[in-house]
Design a protein around this motif. Sequence first.
Motif, PDB file in Angstrom:
ATOM      1  N   LEU A  12       0.640  -1.183   0.061  1.00  0.00           N
ATOM      2  CA  LEU A  12       0.001  -0.004  -0.039  1.00  0.00           C
ATOM      3  C   LEU A  12       0.793   1.166  -0.058  1.00  0.00           C
ATOM      4  N   PRO A  13       1.985   1.424   0.969  1.00  0.00           N
ATOM      5  CA  PRO A  13       2.833   2.556   0.844  1.00  0.00           C
ATOM      6  C   PRO A  13       3.268   2.918  -0.635  1.00  0.00           C
ATOM      7  N   LEU A  25       2.138   1.854  -3.462  1.00  0.00           N
ATOM      8  CA  LEU A  25       1.093   2.457  -4.253  1.00  0.00           C
ATOM      9  C   LEU A  25       0.628   3.963  -4.399  1.00  0.00           C
ATOM     10  N   ILE A  26       0.605   4.280  -2.897  1.00  0.00           N
ATOM     11  CA  ILE A  26       0.253   5.611  -2.749  1.00  0.00           C
ATOM     12  C   ILE A  26       1.376   6.746  -3.126  1.00  0.00           C
ATOM     13  N   LEU A  27       2.615   6.263  -3.073  1.00  0.00           N
ATOM     14  CA  LEU A  27       3.838   6.878  -3.969  1.00  0.00           C
ATOM     15  C   LEU A  27       3.596   6.917  -5.400  1.00  0.00           C
ATOM     16  N   ALA A  28       3.203   5.761  -5.928  1.00  0.00           N
ATOM     17  CA  ALA A  28       2.881   5.820  -7.491  1.00  0.00           C
ATOM     18  C   ALA A  28       1.777   6.856  -7.690  1.00  0.00           C
ATOM     19  N   ALA A  29       0.653   6.709  -6.914  1.00  0.00           N
ATOM     20  CA  ALA A  29      -0.507   7.747  -7.222  1.00  0.00           C
ATOM     21  C   ALA A  29      -0.089   9.171  -7.024  1.00  0.00           C
ATOM     22  N   VAL A  33      10.715   5.805  -8.128  1.00  0.00           N
ATOM     23  CA  VAL A  33      10.021   5.143  -9.365  1.00  0.00           C
ATOM     24  C   VAL A  33      10.075   3.717  -9.166  1.00  0.00           C
ATOM     25  N   ILE A  34      11.494   3.114  -8.725  1.00  0.00           N
ATOM     26  CA  ILE A  34      11.411   1.746  -8.651  1.00  0.00           C
ATOM     27  C   ILE A  34      10.640   1.192  -7.598  1.00  0.00           C
ATOM     28  N   TYR A  35      10.509   2.046  -6.608  1.00  0.00           N
ATOM     29  CA  TYR A  35       9.785   1.537  -5.340  1.00  0.00           C
ATOM     30  C   TYR A  35       8.289   1.503  -5.699  1.00  0.00           C
ATOM     31  N   SER A  36       7.835   2.456  -6.324  1.00  0.00           N
ATOM     32  CA  SER A  36       6.515   2.329  -6.691  1.00  0.00           C
ATOM     33  C   SER A  36       6.158   1.330  -7.760  1.00  0.00           C
TER      34      SER A  36
END
Length: 66
Positions: free
Chosen positions: A20-21, A23-27, A46-49
């Motif tokens: 979830l965290p 995905l929040i960063l990706a958003a 970017v890699i983390y998301s």
Amino acid sequence: MNTEPKLSLKVRVLIGIIALPSLILAAMIISMLINQTQGEVSFFEVIYSLVGVFAMYLALTGKKFF
């Protein structure tokens, strides 16, 4: 029939919660791109998301890739 091994429900829920965290960063990154706001996005973010999106895919489908 589909005889492919799947992850157990407990593992899938755990992966989903952990993802979830990221995905929040990706958003947030996508929102910055849509709104064209000024901001610095590092390569690690970017890699983390992307890993979070992949983890959520694993949690939703239950497929084993390794």
